[in-house]
Write a protein that holds these residues in place. Structure first.
Motif, PDB file in Angstrom:
ATOM      1  N   LEU A 113       0.810  -1.211   0.000  1.00 22.56           N
ATOM      2  CA  LEU A 113       0.000   0.000   0.000  1.00 22.56           C
ATOM      3  C   LEU A 113       0.848   1.268   0.000  1.00 22.56           C
ATOM      4  O   LEU A 113       0.506   2.262  -0.645  1.00 22.56           O
ATOM      5  N   TYR A 118       0.561   4.235  -8.216  1.00 21.95           N
ATOM      6  CA  TYR A 118      -0.783   4.815  -8.196  1.00 21.95           C
ATOM      7  C   TYR A 118      -1.564   4.226  -9.367  1.00 21.95           C
ATOM      8  O   TYR A 118      -1.235   4.431 -10.524  1.00 21.95           O
ATOM      9  N   TRP A 122      -3.842   0.129  -6.200  1.00 19.21           N
ATOM     10  CA  TRP A 122      -3.562   1.011  -5.059  1.00 19.21           C
ATOM     11  C   TRP A 122      -4.827   1.709  -4.582  1.00 19.21           C
ATOM     12  O   TRP A 122      -5.093   1.787  -3.389  1.00 19.21           O
ATOM     13  N   ARG A 123      -5.617   2.236  -5.533  1.00 21.54           N
ATOM     14  CA  ARG A 123      -6.831   2.946  -5.141  1.00 21.54           C
ATOM     15  C   ARG A 123      -7.798   2.020  -4.408  1.00 21.54           C
ATOM     16  O   ARG A 123      -8.436   2.434  -3.422  1.00 21.54           O
ATOM     17  N   ARG A 126      -6.288   1.397  -0.953  1.00 17.55           N
ATOM     18  CA  ARG A 126      -6.377   2.622  -0.153  1.00 17.55           C
ATOM     19  C   ARG A 126      -7.811   2.849   0.324  1.00 17.55           C
ATOM     20  O   ARG A 126      -8.045   3.269   1.456  1.00 17.55           O
ATOM     21  N   LYS A 127      -8.780   2.566  -0.546  1.00 13.82           N
ATOM     22  CA  LYS A 127     -10.185   2.708  -0.172  1.00 13.82           C
ATOM     23  C   LYS A 127     -10.514   1.792   0.997  1.00 13.82           C
ATOM     24  O   LYS A 127     -11.182   2.199   1.959  1.00 13.82           O
ATOM     25  N   HIS A 130      -8.925   3.183   4.187  1.00 14.47           N
ATOM     26  CA  HIS A 130      -9.687   4.309   4.728  1.00 14.47           C
ATOM     27  C   HIS A 130     -10.960   3.832   5.424  1.00 14.47           C
ATOM     28  O   HIS A 130     -11.398   4.429   6.418  1.00 14.47           O
ATOM     29  N   ARG A 435      -2.545  12.607  -1.491  1.00 12.06           N
ATOM     30  CA  ARG A 435      -3.267  11.336  -1.465  1.00 12.06           C
ATOM     31  C   ARG A 435      -2.470  10.219  -0.799  1.00 12.06           C
ATOM     32  O   ARG A 435      -2.981   9.110  -0.620  1.00 12.06           O
ATOM     33  N   ARG A 436      -1.225  10.505  -0.461  1.00 14.20           N
ATOM     34  CA  ARG A 436      -0.393   9.498   0.207  1.00 14.20           C
ATOM     35  C   ARG A 436      -0.247   9.778   1.707  1.00 14.20           C
ATOM     36  O   ARG A 436       0.603   9.180   2.359  1.00 14.20           O
ATOM     37  N   ALA A 439      -2.704   6.792   6.347  1.00 13.08           N
ATOM     38  CA  ALA A 439      -4.088   6.401   6.629  1.00 13.08           C
ATOM     39  C   ALA A 439      -4.289   6.035   8.097  1.00 13.08           C
ATOM     40  O   ALA A 439      -5.402   6.101   8.613  1.00 13.08           O
TER      41      ALA A 439
END
Length: 542
Positions: A113, A118, A122-123, A126-127, A130, A435-436, A439
């Motif tokens: 992660l 990107y 990854w998205r 990352r989702k 979060h 965006r990095r 988290a």
């Protein structure tokens, strides 16, 4: 007379030689930087030991943005809050990628992660991160963070010389508990030992300069393994990571099948929702592993640096003791609610992050051209966020090498007063940008707050005395050569502030036993024996 063919051949050769000799040259649209040489660019002067020190020196020489040429590749270094704000925050859609790293691709197959490119994978990861790392979910795990902080206090009380290992146990146990639902009660816990055997090898692989620059010279990928040590090392680390992280994941799956053993750990949620989120086996295991790596490094680095600073700067400790005695008193231990009423302790936390940021250099990759101050950061360039240089700029911070929390009392962001309103100023810069950004901020910030209050309330951290009784202060610049900023082991004399403080620590340790037990379903038999013996010892001491 020379034939047209010969003239043409000479012209082509001259043109090719010119192009070859231009490799390593700095393009006119780039920000300035150190002089280059043909082919290598700045590779011959690129720092390999504590690189953030030299890169910060270049920031002071060339400004808050400068460039380096590594062969034909471009590295742009930014070293001010304004540059971070403009390049990484406002343009985060263009700067959220990571530089290519062949070693990372081998070890994690693109599922890390923090280090992965990107893109859709990854998205998606990352989702999910979060969704599980919310403030609401972090609140559910505060009891185990409180309990582990109390065990750290007890360990420092009973085994003060082993404080380095005790801090590593604390940080590892917290992140294992909240991520996989299984704590590490002892410094010899199997998962803890496995992690700290693997992680230095992983950091060495990631450290620029440790191996051949495969990403800048791709033909090196085809060198046979006998002449490419990195190939064998990548295979070894890959196996070590998968044995640890996927083993913990399987244990979590088995615990979910048993009634009454769920404890709300993050990976319980990930496993339940894997199909809904479109996660494959590798994504689940590596998400858990990434959280463990990030949580273990940041908290232990912070706490070790905190003790180093308190020992080296006794005036800070004195002020913090006075504030805690005034607000909390000596008849009870601090609670998180006290933190809002302890401005100096909050300043200590901010100063640790500024003075020795856990990640002094953070790499990104430009997904398209980015313009800053009239310079063009070209698509594909590596962007290095130089947090160390940013936090040690003498134009921004008074006496930046001094550990001086008062700067955050005098100014909201610790800067010189006239710079407070500059765009991009914030006290969570050490947790990343755009965006990095980290988290796990809620979990990490709680651990740093509760530990800072507890350790300052409980102990005096004094310089050790040599054989002649002379006080020896630790070297504040003796930091490990690693991606994360860790002080090398140092000696310190840790003393409880009074017998009453020591007694309250023992009582608190006993009171937290139920909080520990919630995360002990899967601990090894040898760990269970050690836990039971330790708790009997505590009860006898009350």
């Amino acid at each position: 007379m020379l034939s047209i063919q010969v003239i043409g051949a000479v012209a082509v050769a001259a043109f090719l030689l010119y192009r070859i000799l231009r490799i390593g040259s700095r393009e006119k649209f780039l920000p300035p930087g150190p002089p280059t040489i043909p082919l290598l660019g700045n590779l011959h002067i690129f720092p390999t030991h504590l690189a953030y020190l030299k890169m910060s020196e270049w920031n002071r020489q060339y400004g808050d943005i400068y460039s380096l040429k590594i062969g034909s590749g471009t590295v742009v270094v930014i070293g001010s809050s304004q540059a971070v704000y403009e390049v990484l925050d406002k343009s985060s859609g263009l700067t959220a990628d990571r530089p290519p790293n062949h070693f990372v691709d081998i070890v994690t197959e693109g599922y890390h992660l923090v280090l992965s490119h990107y893109g859709n994978v990854w998205r998606n990861m990352r989702k999910g991160a979060h969704e599980i790392l919310t403030l609401k979910s972090a609140l559910q795990h505060r009891p185990i963070q409180d309990a582990e902080s109390v065990q750290l206090m007890y360990d420092l009380l009973t085994q003060p010389k082993d404080f380095f290992d005790s801090i590593r146990r604390f940080s590892m146990s917290v992140i294992l508990s909240v991520t996989f639902g299984k704590r590490a009660p002892h410094t010899r816990t199997r998962e803890l030992l496995a992690f700290f055997e693997m992680h230095p090898l992983w950091e060495r692989i990631l450290m620029p300069g440790s191996y051949a620059p495969v990403d800048f010279l791709p033909f090196l990928k085809y060198v046979p393994e006998r002449w490419a040590a990195w190939k064998g090392d990548c295979k070894r680390v890959k196996k070590m990571q998968e044995d640890l992280y996927f083993g913990l994941m399987e244990e979590t799956k088995h615990r979910l099948e048993k009634k009454g053993q769920e404890n709300g750990s993050y990976m319980e949620t990930v496993i339940k929702k894997a199909d809904e989120w479109g996660y494959n086996y590798q994504m689940v295991g590596h998400l858990g592993g990434t959280l463990v790596e990030a949580g273990s490094d940041t908290t232990s680095s912070f706490t070790q640096t905190l003790i180093l600073a308190l020992t080296a700067f006794p005036d800070v400790q004195k002020k913090a003791h006075e504030e805690l005695d005034r607000v909390v008193g000596q008849d009870r231990m601090p609670q998180h609610e006290d933190f809002a009423n302890l401005p100096y302790c909050r300043a200590v936390v901010n100063e640790v992050h500024r003075w020795r940021p856990n990640a002094p250099l953070i790499p990104r990759r430009a997904q398209d051209d980015v313009i800053y101050k009239g310079y063009r950061i070209p698509k594909g360039a590596t962007i290095v966020e130089n947090l160390y240089g940013l936090f040690h700029d003498p134009e921004t911070y008074d006496d930046p090498e001094r550990f001086w929390p008062d700067r955050f009392i005098l100014s909201e962001f610790g800067t010189k007063k006239h710079l407070e309103k500059d765009p991009g100023r914030r006290n969570n810069l050490a947790f990343g940008s755009g965006r990095r950004i980290c988290a796990g901020f809620h979990v990490g910030s709680y651990s740093t707050a509760i530990n800072t209050m507890n350790l300052l309330w409980s102990f005096s951290f004094l310089p050790f005395k040599d054989a002649h009784g002379v006080e020896q202060y630790p070297d504040i610049y003796n930091y490990a050569q690693a991606l994360a900023s860790f002080p090398n082991p140092f000696e310190v004399n840790i003393q409880p502030r009074s017998p009453a403080h020591a007694a309250l620590i023992r009582h608190a340790f006993a009171d937290h036993i139920p909080d520990f037990q919630r995360y002990e379903h899967d601990i090894a038999p040898e760990d269970r024996k050690l836990v039971e013996a330790l708790r009997e010892e505590v009860k006898r001491s009350l």
